[in-house]
Structure formats: C-alpha cells, structure tokens
Scaffold this motif. Structure first.
Motif, PDB file in Angstrom:
ATOM      1  N   ALA A   1       0.836  -1.206   0.000  1.00 22.17           N
ATOM      2  CA  ALA A   1       0.000   0.000   0.000  1.00 22.17           C
ATOM      3  C   ALA A   1       0.872   1.258   0.000  1.00 22.17           C
ATOM      4  N   TRP A   2       1.928   1.260   0.816  1.00 19.39           N
ATOM      5  CA  TRP A   2       2.841   2.417   0.822  1.00 19.39           C
ATOM      6  C   TRP A   2       3.437   2.592  -0.556  1.00 19.39           C
ATOM      7  N   ASN A   3       3.847   1.452  -1.141  1.00 20.48           N
ATOM      8  CA  ASN A   3       4.496   1.468  -2.446  1.00 20.48           C
ATOM      9  C   ASN A   3       3.599   2.086  -3.510  1.00 20.48           C
ATOM     10  N   LEU A   4       2.275   1.940  -3.319  1.00 21.39           N
ATOM     11  CA  LEU A   4       1.336   2.485  -4.305  1.00 21.39           C
ATOM     12  C   LEU A   4       0.880   3.894  -3.926  1.00 21.39           C
ATOM     13  N   GLY A   5       1.547   4.495  -2.942  1.00 25.21           N
ATOM     14  CA  GLY A   5       1.273   5.900  -2.659  1.00 25.21           C
ATOM     15  C   GLY A   5       0.442   6.171  -1.432  1.00 25.21           C
ATOM     16  N   ALA A   6       0.210   5.156  -0.589  1.00 20.09           N
ATOM     17  CA  ALA A   6      -0.568   5.380   0.624  1.00 20.09           C
ATOM     18  C   ALA A   6       0.372   5.735   1.768  1.00 20.09           C
ATOM     19  N   SER A   7       0.060   6.809   2.491  1.00 19.75           N
ATOM     20  CA  SER A   7       0.854   7.138   3.677  1.00 19.75           C
ATOM     21  C   SER A   7       0.547   6.105   4.753  1.00 19.75           C
TER      22      SER A   7
ATOM     23  N   ARG B   1      14.477  -3.154  -2.595  1.00 23.07           N
ATOM     24  CA  ARG B   1      13.689  -2.510  -1.537  1.00 23.07           C
ATOM     25  C   ARG B   1      14.225  -1.113  -1.238  1.00 23.07           C
TER      26      ARG B   1
ATOM     27  N   ALA C   1      12.798   1.164  -3.720  1.00 20.38           N
ATOM     28  CA  ALA C   1      11.391   1.470  -3.462  1.00 20.38           C
ATOM     29  C   ALA C   1      11.215   2.281  -2.184  1.00 20.38           C
TER      30      ALA C   1
ATOM     31  N   LEU D   1      11.679   1.129   0.839  1.00 18.82           N
ATOM     32  CA  LEU D   1      11.253   0.294   1.969  1.00 18.82           C
ATOM     33  C   LEU D   1      12.403   0.002   2.918  1.00 18.82           C
TER      34      LEU D   1
ATOM     35  N   LYS E   1      10.098   9.102   1.514  1.00 13.89           N
ATOM     36  CA  LYS E   1       9.256   8.003   2.009  1.00 13.89           C
ATOM     37  C   LYS E   1       8.736   7.154   0.849  1.00 13.89           C
ATOM     38  N   PRO E   2       8.450   5.869   1.122  1.00 13.18           N
ATOM     39  CA  PRO E   2       7.982   4.998   0.042  1.00 13.18           C
ATOM     40  C   PRO E   2       6.771   5.571  -0.691  1.00 13.18           C
ATOM     41  N   HIS E   3       5.817   6.164   0.057  1.00 17.87           N
ATOM     42  CA  HIS E   3       4.591   6.593  -0.627  1.00 17.87           C
ATOM     43  C   HIS E   3       4.785   7.889  -1.395  1.00 17.87           C
TER      44      HIS E   3
ATOM     45  N   THR F   1       7.708   4.349  -7.574  1.00 21.30           N
ATOM     46  CA  THR F   1       8.521   3.180  -7.888  1.00 21.30           C
ATOM     47  C   THR F   1       7.727   1.918  -7.580  1.00 21.30           C
ATOM     48  N   PRO F   2       6.634   1.681  -8.332  1.00 18.87           N
ATOM     49  CA  PRO F   2       5.790   0.537  -7.984  1.00 18.87           C
ATOM     50  C   PRO F   2       6.534  -0.785  -8.113  1.00 18.87           C
ATOM     51  N   LEU F   3       6.144  -1.689  -7.229  1.00 17.30           N
ATOM     52  CA  LEU F   3       6.821  -2.966  -7.097  1.00 17.30           C
ATOM     53  C   LEU F   3       5.807  -4.081  -7.348  1.00 17.30           C
TER      54      LEU F   3
ATOM     55  N   GLY G   1      -3.660   2.568  -6.549  1.00 15.30           N
ATOM     56  CA  GLY G   1      -2.640   3.601  -6.718  1.00 15.30           C
ATOM     57  C   GLY G   1      -3.225   4.918  -7.205  1.00 15.30           C
TER      58      GLY G   1
ATOM     59  N   MET H   1      -5.022   6.672  -4.386  1.00 15.32           N
ATOM     60  CA  MET H   1      -4.080   7.343  -3.491  1.00 15.32           C
ATOM     61  C   MET H   1      -3.602   8.659  -4.082  1.00 15.32           C
TER      62      MET H   1
END
Lengths: 267, 361
Positions: free
Chosen positions: A168-174, B49, B52, B54, B73-75, B79-81, B101, B104
């Motif tokens: 979820a973070w990776n897709l832009g969610a804080s 990671r 991304a 992480l 921060k990741p969000h 850089t979608p994984l 995505g 968001m």
C-alpha cells in the motif's frame, strides 16, 4: 478390530453428550424454572407463567443494573478492542528486544485470579479516590478484557501477507492511509468479533464488578443480591436474559471468526 | 548517452552487524530491462527494496532521475513494485486492486475506473474485473499485480521474483509478455530473480550479485560465455572449473598444471602470469567433447561416468577423473548413439584451448 473401533466411537459420542448435558443442564433447568409458577424449583412443575419476568420488568433496581451493565459493557468493549488492536498491531508491525516479555505482559491479566485482581483494583481505586464510580468498573473491565481482544485481532493480523502494508505504501498510501484502507478492512471481522467478545465478558463478569461497582451495580451483582438470603425465581428470569444476551454476542463473534476462515482457506 | 535514470553511489546497507549490500555502484539506464540475479541472501532484494524506499541505505546515495532519494518516504516515490507474494489486497476485487494507486493520487472514481479497466483489458483480464482476487488463477493474479503497478504510468517498474509462484509453462509465457510490455512501454524494468533462465531470457543487462557485492555486469551472453570470476562461473550455467599453477607460457598460450592433468589455455591480453602463479579457468559443459576412444592431443581427461540427467534433447553427464575432480558434459541426445556408456569403460573429455575461459580469481 471393527468392533473395538465402533465401541470407541460410541464411547466418545456418549462422552461428548455427557459433557454438554453437564454444562448446559443447570442453565436449561434455570430457564425452565423461570417460566414455572411455583416459588420453589421442584418437580413436578406448576403452570407456565411470565410472572417472574413481569416482576423484574417492574423492578427499578433491575432496570438500573441493566442500564449500568449496558453502559459498562459497551464502553469496555470499545476501549478494550482499541487497546487490543494497538497491541496486536504492534506485534504484527514491529520487532524489538523483549517483545516476548511485552506480549506475555499484555496477555497476563486473565491469568490473575479474579478475586485478587478485584481486591487490588478496589484498593487502588480507593486510594486514588475513584472507587464506586461507573467508570472505575469500566477501567477494571477494560484491563480484564483487552487481552481477549488482542488475542482475536492478533490471530487475524497473523494471516495477513506481511507485504500487504508495504504494498500500500508502495502504491502511494501514507502510513495512516494504509492503516485505514488496508489494515483496518482486513482486520474488520476480528475487530467486530473482539467487540462482541469483550462486551460479553464484561456483561457476565461478577467478582471485579462486585468489588469495584459500589452503588452502580451491574446485572451479575444484582443477581447475587436477589439470591442472598432467599430463594427467588426472579433470578432464573434474569439469568435467562443474561445467558441469551452473552450467548448472542459470543455466537456473533464465533460466526465472524468462522466465516473469515472459510473465505481465506482456498487462497 | 542520456543521464542514467537510477544511480547507486557507494551504497551500503547493514542490518546490525550483517552487511547486506557492500559499496554498490550501479547505473540503470532509461528504458533498460535490468535483471539483478544471485543466490538467496546475496542482497538483490535489499537493493530493490532500497530503490522502493522500503529500506534506507546505511551509507551512500541513491538517485532517481537526478533526485537524491535516501530520505524520500515509500509513498512519496513513484517506484511501484510487483511482489513475489503479489500482495494483492484480498478484500478488493481485481479492478479495485488496480485502482488503488490512482485512488491514493486522488483521482476521481470515474477516471480511476476507466484507467483500471483499460489496463485490465490490455492484460487480457477484461472479463475478470469484478472478480474477487481469490477467485482468479495464478496467472490472472499475476496480471492484476502487474496492472496495479503499471496503472500510474511510472518511469520505472520493480519486480521481485514475480514469476516464482507460477507453473513452468506459465513462466515461459509471462516472460514473453513481460519483455513485450517493457518494449511497448519503453520504461525501465528492474527485475530481481535467482533464476538464470528468467534473467537471461528477458534482460538487456544482467547484474550478478554475491554476498552483497556485484560480481559481474553484462549482457546475458557475455556473462554466460565469459564469466568474470569463479563465483559467476559456478552460479551461471554448467561450468567445469579447474584451478592450478602456470608451468609455462608462450605468448598467450599457457600450460596449467591441475590435479586432473595439464591443460592449455589462452591468456587474455589484459592479464599476465609468470611461472608458478595460480590460475583458474572454466570450460562450459556444452563446449566439451565426449568420446569412448582417446582422441590424443591437448586437453584430454580420461573419466568414468557417475550419473546422467536426461531432460529431453540435451543430456548432462556427470563424470569423475582419476584424481576425483568432477566434470560435467552437456551432449545432444543424438550424439550419444555413437558412445558406449553402458560398459563402464573409460570415457575421454576433450576441448579446444580456445574454449577454456580464464577467470579473474
């Protein structure tokens, strides 16, 4: 060979039946006597009556107790579930030194003998001048039931793909958004079942409530008062009401746990 | 050449005492299909990671499109994984997963839906958009994960062993589709895998990692035919690796004495050895010749057959020389008709000196 197997099978079935009879017979008896017109619980039974329900219906003390119990158990369930969720999430999300000790402490309260817990609570509340208040019962019950909520929610969070939150973070969610969009929906069945379970435990709990509640008597406390010194079939009526209330809550909790397991099984 | 999209500059990643990535320097170009390959625990996933967000580098700098990313921060990065476990959201259906995505990023419901359906359609999932993800097959779930990552039209896509859960025949198909997709989109793919066939089949450039260090970087065929060092030679393909002392050298032709015998190798121009230096070299198992008669000449090893592995047109034979050195030979099945394997008699392995590739260490 076949005969001994069959014998074992019948023995085990008989054992299970005996077990259920042993557990439920007193409750069923109490339910039956709550509709019995006779004052004393004897067979043969008298006639069918709603009389005892009518008397408790008209008793303001019982109404007060029910009101207190509802307030206490609903506040307790919300608080305990919140604390339980936070503890379970801490366990899911973070790893740190002494985590084992942290979890053991978090799960400790139900293992303490109730009477000791109750006395300790009473002593402590008395010292800080908070005994006999409705919220002191709520605090005591929250301490007692939060571990149940944690256990139920932790079970659910253990089933989560550990990458789900990172995804979820990776897709832009804080972090907060991921909590709201991913973790909470995933844990929802467990959260609802924890709410029901903690409400049921609080609703039934006697020892701590008796010590701490003061004038804000809960239903189990009023039951004890009614039975002290005389035999009153009203108790059967209240008992039936309490039994049905908490069984309903527990069954809802159980159904939620089972349906989510079934749904998750093939995945 | 334009500026690289991603730059790793002296990146170190430690977990407590353990060093996962050691002084990594790597440029990843715009539009490149790069594979990071190595055995488990080599730091390839940690590298991904870090890209991304992480994990944070302990030292060094990671730049994406010129911007230092260490503390982003990741969000906040795009850089979608695609996860090894896919990490699809189990309580959402295929379309809602893909929409995540976009949601968001604050897109309105109608355009989210349109874009998500467009991507699902593109990946052949138009009929499955409203299905819960647990009712999709492995290959379909894989595509949902891809669509979910690509729907935001990123410059770079990260893939962490995405095909490892699929059946063998599906893996081949997905490899083809991924390569095609990458060409069409023209974006950078960074693909982490332990599988040589996946890396070699798809990547423009392969980075081999071992123990947190880049062991070799190059095109697949380059790495296959000219492994830089013993680690790569052992990890990649089926190589016979021999080590010994240089006994004589005439121009580029050297003779090496190993426990299995004396062999001739060609020394690469950049290297120089003197007598007594240790040197190791690799001969790919598909470059050796096998016969039941002694061919006479250089680079011949008498061997006995230990076992064989039959996978179709190619057979791998495992052999042992008199001193106990193990050899592997990959032979076409039809060639075996001329060789007597059954009687247990001595077999002769041989190769031209040019097939022996000198390793760096």
């Amino acid at each position: 060979m076949m005969d001994s197997e069959r014998a074992i099978k019948w023995f085990l079935r008989g054992y299970v039946v005996c077990l259920f009879v042993f557990v439920f017979l007193p409750i069923i008896a109490s339910m039956v006597f709550s509709f019995n017109s006779q004052r004393f619980p004897t067979v043969p039974l008298g006639t069918f009556t709603w009389h005892w329900y009518e008397t408790i219906w008209q008793d303001p003390d019982v109404w007060d107790a029910i009101k207190t119990s509802i307030i206490v158990s609903s506040c307790t369930s919300v608080l305990a579930t919140f604390i339980g969720f936070c503890t379970a999430y801490t366990d899911y999300r973070y790893s740190f030194r002494f985590k084992g000790a942290f979890l053991a402490l978090a799960l400790l309260p139900p293992t303490i003998p109730l009477i000791i817990m109750a006395l300790a609570m009473l002593a402590w509340f008395a010292r800080i001048g908070a005994s006999g208040e409705i919220w002191s019962v709520i605090i005591a019950h929250t301490v007692l039931t939060a571990p149940f909520a944690m256990a139920v929610i932790r079970l659910r969070l253990n089933q989560i793909d550990p990458n789900l939150e990172s995804a979820a973070w990776n897709l832009g969610a804080s972090e907060w958004t991921a909590m709201r969009e991913i973790i909470l929906p995933f844990a929802k069945p467990a959260i609802v079942s924890a709410l029901c379970l903690t409400a049921a435990v609080s609703f039934d709990e006697f020892a701590v409530a008796w010590f701490v509640s003061g004038l804000n008597k809960t239903v189990p406390v009023i039951i004890l008062e009614i039975v002290t010194g005389n035999i009153d079939p009203q108790v059967n009526a209240i008992g039936t009401f309490v039994f049905i209330t908490s069984m309903t809550l527990v069954i809802i909790a159980q159904i939620l746990i089972m349906t989510r397991e079934k749904k998750d099984a093939p995945a | 050449m334009s500026d690289p999209l991603v730059v790793f500059e002296n990146v170190v990643k430690r977990f407590g005492e353990f060093v996962a990535v050691e002084k990594m320097n790597l440029d990843i170009q715009q539009g490149e299909f790069l594979a990071l390959m190595g055995p488990s625990g080599c730091g390839k996933t940690t590298t991904l990671r870090m890209l991304a967000g992480l994990e944070q580098p302990s030292e060094g700098e990671i730049r994406l499109a010129g911007q230092v990313m260490n503390d982003v921060k990741p969000h906040e990065r795009d850089t979608p994984l695609v996860w090894q476990s896919l990490a699809l959201f189990p309580f959402l259906n295929a379309r809602e997963n893909v929409e995540f995505g976009l949601k968001m990023r604050g897109l309105d419901a109608a355009s989210r839906k349109a874009k998500a359906l467009n991507w699902l359609d593109r990946l052949g999932l138009a009929d499955f958009a409203e299905r819960p993800v647990d009712q999709l097959s492995g290959g379909q779930r894989q595509r949902v994960a891809l669509a979910r990552a690509l729907v935001t039209e990123p410059q770079i896509l990260l893939l962490d062993e995405p095909l490892s859960a699929l059946d063998a025949h599906l893996v081949i198909r997905m490899q083809g589709e991924l390569t095609k997709l990458q060409r069409e989109l023209g974006i950078t793919f960074v693909y982490v895998t332990h599988s040589q066939s996946e890396a070699f089949a798809m990547a423009d450039r392969v980075v081999i990692m071992g123990d947190g260090v880049i062991a070799q970087t190059g095109a697949a065929r380059e790495i296959y035919r000219a492994p830089a060092n013993r680690f790569v030679a052992e990890f990649v393909g089926r190589n016979n690796i021999l080590a010994g002392k240089v006994t004589s050298q005439v121009k580029t032709a050297a003779t090496i004495e190993t426990p299995a015998g004396k062999f001739k190798v060609n020394i690469p121009k950049a290297r120089s050895f003197s007598r007594g230096d240790r040197l190791s070299f690799a001969i790919s198992a598909d470059l050796v010749h096998l016969s039941d008669k002694n061919p006479r000449g250089d680079n011949v090893v008498p061997c006995t057959l230990i076992s064989e592995e039959f996978v179709g047109s190619v057979i791998t034979l495992f052999l042992e020389s008199a001193d106990g050195t193990e050899f592997k030979a990959q032979i076409q099945e039809r060639e075996l008709a001329d060789i007597d394997l059954k009687s247990g008699s001595t077999l002769y392995l041989s190769w031209p000196a040019a097939s022996a590739h000198v390793l760096e260490d």
